[in-house]
Design an enzyme around this catalytic site. Structure first.
Site, short mmCIF file in Angstrom:
data_model
loop_
_atom_site.label_atom_id
_atom_site.label_comp_id
_atom_site.label_asym_id
_atom_site.label_seq_id
_atom_site.Cartn_x
_atom_site.Cartn_y
_atom_site.Cartn_z
N LEU A 254 0.85 -1.20 0.00
CA LEU A 254 0.00 0.00 0.00
C LEU A 254 0.88 1.24 0.00
O LEU A 254 0.46 2.29 0.47
CB LEU A 254 -0.92 0.00 1.23
CG LEU A 254 -2.18 -0.87 1.15
CD1 LEU A 254 -3.02 -0.67 2.40
CD2 LEU A 254 -3.01 -0.54 -0.10
N CYS A 264 8.75 -8.87 -13.18
CA CYS A 264 7.61 -9.76 -12.93
C CYS A 264 6.25 -9.09 -13.08
O CYS A 264 5.41 -9.53 -13.87
CB CYS A 264 7.72 -10.38 -11.55
SG CYS A 264 9.28 -11.25 -11.34
#
Ligand code: UGA
Length: 445
Positions: A254, A264
């Site tokens: 967050l 990735c």
């Protein structure tokens, strides 16, 4: 996972093959050796195998060199597949599956491994490489005798060894026909004490892609909250703190910033979107996640322009090139996009990274790579903190940096610096999702 003594005994004796000595393969090999297994590693690049056999470690990953050194007696390295097939039955496949132009995964290296193994009912291919959902089923159809087990990796660069040794979960996907091999794979992980998710192959493949796509979604979500917070006067670090205490949400991933990068997330989010599209489903949410991430990178340029007007001829320092700290990996790093945009705007860019400097030189056309943060900041009209390397907090901002910069402007792309202290020292400070006047240093991630 039940700890059946026969399974444990089997695990103790299980010789392991690792195909592909890249980042995932080497971490896997080193950690299995640490767990006491004999590990036979194969890579097609002779120079890599030679240097590994000499005890040299070609990548920067904390603790990896130490584990490879400790496991030396249990590790072997070869360019040939035959000796690996002879000694091991479980063949962990860790070759790379880079994205093609269309966003699909390039499976040619995986295909080559499957072809080389040929028909063998004694072996199982244990897929650690990230592959599209359906790959395992297609391989199993082609090679009916060969066992196939999906065992996706969830390692993070910079903490891969610790992640391997202390995973949140281990996913082992296999069809009924390969269940004996799946038990053996589960058994080698059993000492780690993590929950083992035994499932079918397609679901295992989907767990990997969905996990990365969900984390990327979480980042794009908080980045949008940050952008709205800037408009409405809220502070996203406070918002994230308050949200993260809800156990259903959790505090991780967050941190608002200048967008996710790396080898990735961008690849896997595109792959899942593409995969859905190929099956006739338009994955709306992921389309937005990708778009938000691209826009987030651009906002930084806007913040510089807000203070400097035109960037033509301006000296801009980029602090950090790696896609995140504690790695030298610059693949899909935000710094590359940012540098290209700034150069396109006519700015003179000087970039510095504590470890990724060498890679940066090739990848930042038109930008100068500085030897230190102070060198990059010397005479700069503005600085952008791109990667949250701890050494950037240690700089003498109020003293030496303030004196050296031509104009004291910091765009902190990671909310990493103490905005209050910088403002007091006379800097113009722009964080992400933080109103001016509420700029305390965020707690360390
Ligand atoms: C990611 C996943 O976290 C791993 O679980 C997965 O195994 C791996 O991809 C993979 O598929 O191989 P990694 O790419 O090493 O690992 O990096 P992360 O630490 O997840 O960070 C990815 C990007 O997100 C970075 O650019 C980072 O700066 C950004 N990020 C992360 C944020 O912007 N905010 C956050 O709160 C967290």
């Amino acid at each position: 996972m039940a700890t059946d003594p026969t399974t444990s005994a089997l695990a103790e004796r299980e010789p392991i093959g690792v195909i592909g000595c890249g980042w995932v393969g080497l971490v896997t090999a080193a950690c299995f050796a640490e767990l006491g297994h004999d590990v036979h590693c194969r890579d097609i690049v002779p120079e890599k195998i030679e240097s590994l056999a000499r005890g040299e470690v070609p990548i920067f990953e904390p603790r990896l060199a130490e584990l490879l050194e400790r496991g030396r007696e249990r590790l072997s390295f070869t360019t040939e597949l035959a000796p690996v097939l002879e000694r091991a039955r479980l063949l962990f496949c860790a070759v790379d599956t880079p994205p093609t132009h269309s966003g699909d995964a390039d499976l040619s290296r995986v295909e080559r491994v499957v072809d080389e193994i040929g028909e063998s009912s004694d072996h199982a291919l244990v897929m650690k490489s990230t592959v599209p959902v359906g790959t395992g089923r297609a391989i199993a159809r082609r090679r009916e005798g060969l066992g196939y087990v999906s065992n996706p990796e969830f390692l993070k660069e910079g903490s891969a060894v610790d992640d391997f040794m202390g995973p949140d979960r281990v996913v082992v996907g296999a069809e009924e026909s390969a269940s004996a091999f799946a038990e053996r794979v589960a058994a080698v992980y059993q000492p780690l004490g993590a929950p083992i998710v035994r499932t079918d192959v397609a679901s295992a493949e989907m767990i990997k892609l969905a996990s990365n796509a969900f984390l990327a979604t979480k980042i794009s979500f908080i980045n949008e909250i940050a952008n709205v917070s800037e408009e409405l006067g809220a502070d996203v670090t406070e918002v994230a703190r308050g949200m993260g205490l809800d156990e259903r949400i959790g505090p991780k991933f967050l941190q608002a910033g200048i967008g996710y990068g790396g080898s990735c997330f961008p690849k896997d989010v595109s792959a899942l979107k593409q995969l859905a599209g190929n099956s006739g489903y338009h994955f709306q949410l992921l389309t937005a996640v990708i778009e938000v991430n691209e826009l987030q990178k651009r906002r930084t340029v806007g913040k510089l322009k807000k203070h400097l007007g035109s960037l033509v001829g301006r000296e801009i320092a980029l602090l950090g090139v790696a896609f995140k700290p504690h790695t030298d990996d610059v693949r899909e790093a935000t710094s590359l996009v940012l540098a290209a945009r700034l150069v396109g705007e006519g700015a003179n860019v000087r970039a510095y990274d504590p470890v990724a400097g060498a890679h940066a030189r090739e990848l930042l056309p038109g930008a100068h790579v500085s030897g230190s943060a102070l060198e990059a900041l010397d005479g700069a009209d503005g600085a952008v903190l791109v990667t949250e390397w701890p050494e950037f907090r240690e700089l003498d901002w109020a003293g030496e940096v303030r004196e050296r910069m031509a104009s004291p402007l910091i765009v902190d792309g990671r909310n990493f610096l103490d905005g209050h202290a910088l403002a007091e020292a006379g800097f113009s400070y722009e964080g992400v999702g933080r109103p001016r006047g509420a700029l305390g240093a965020p707690s360390p991630a």
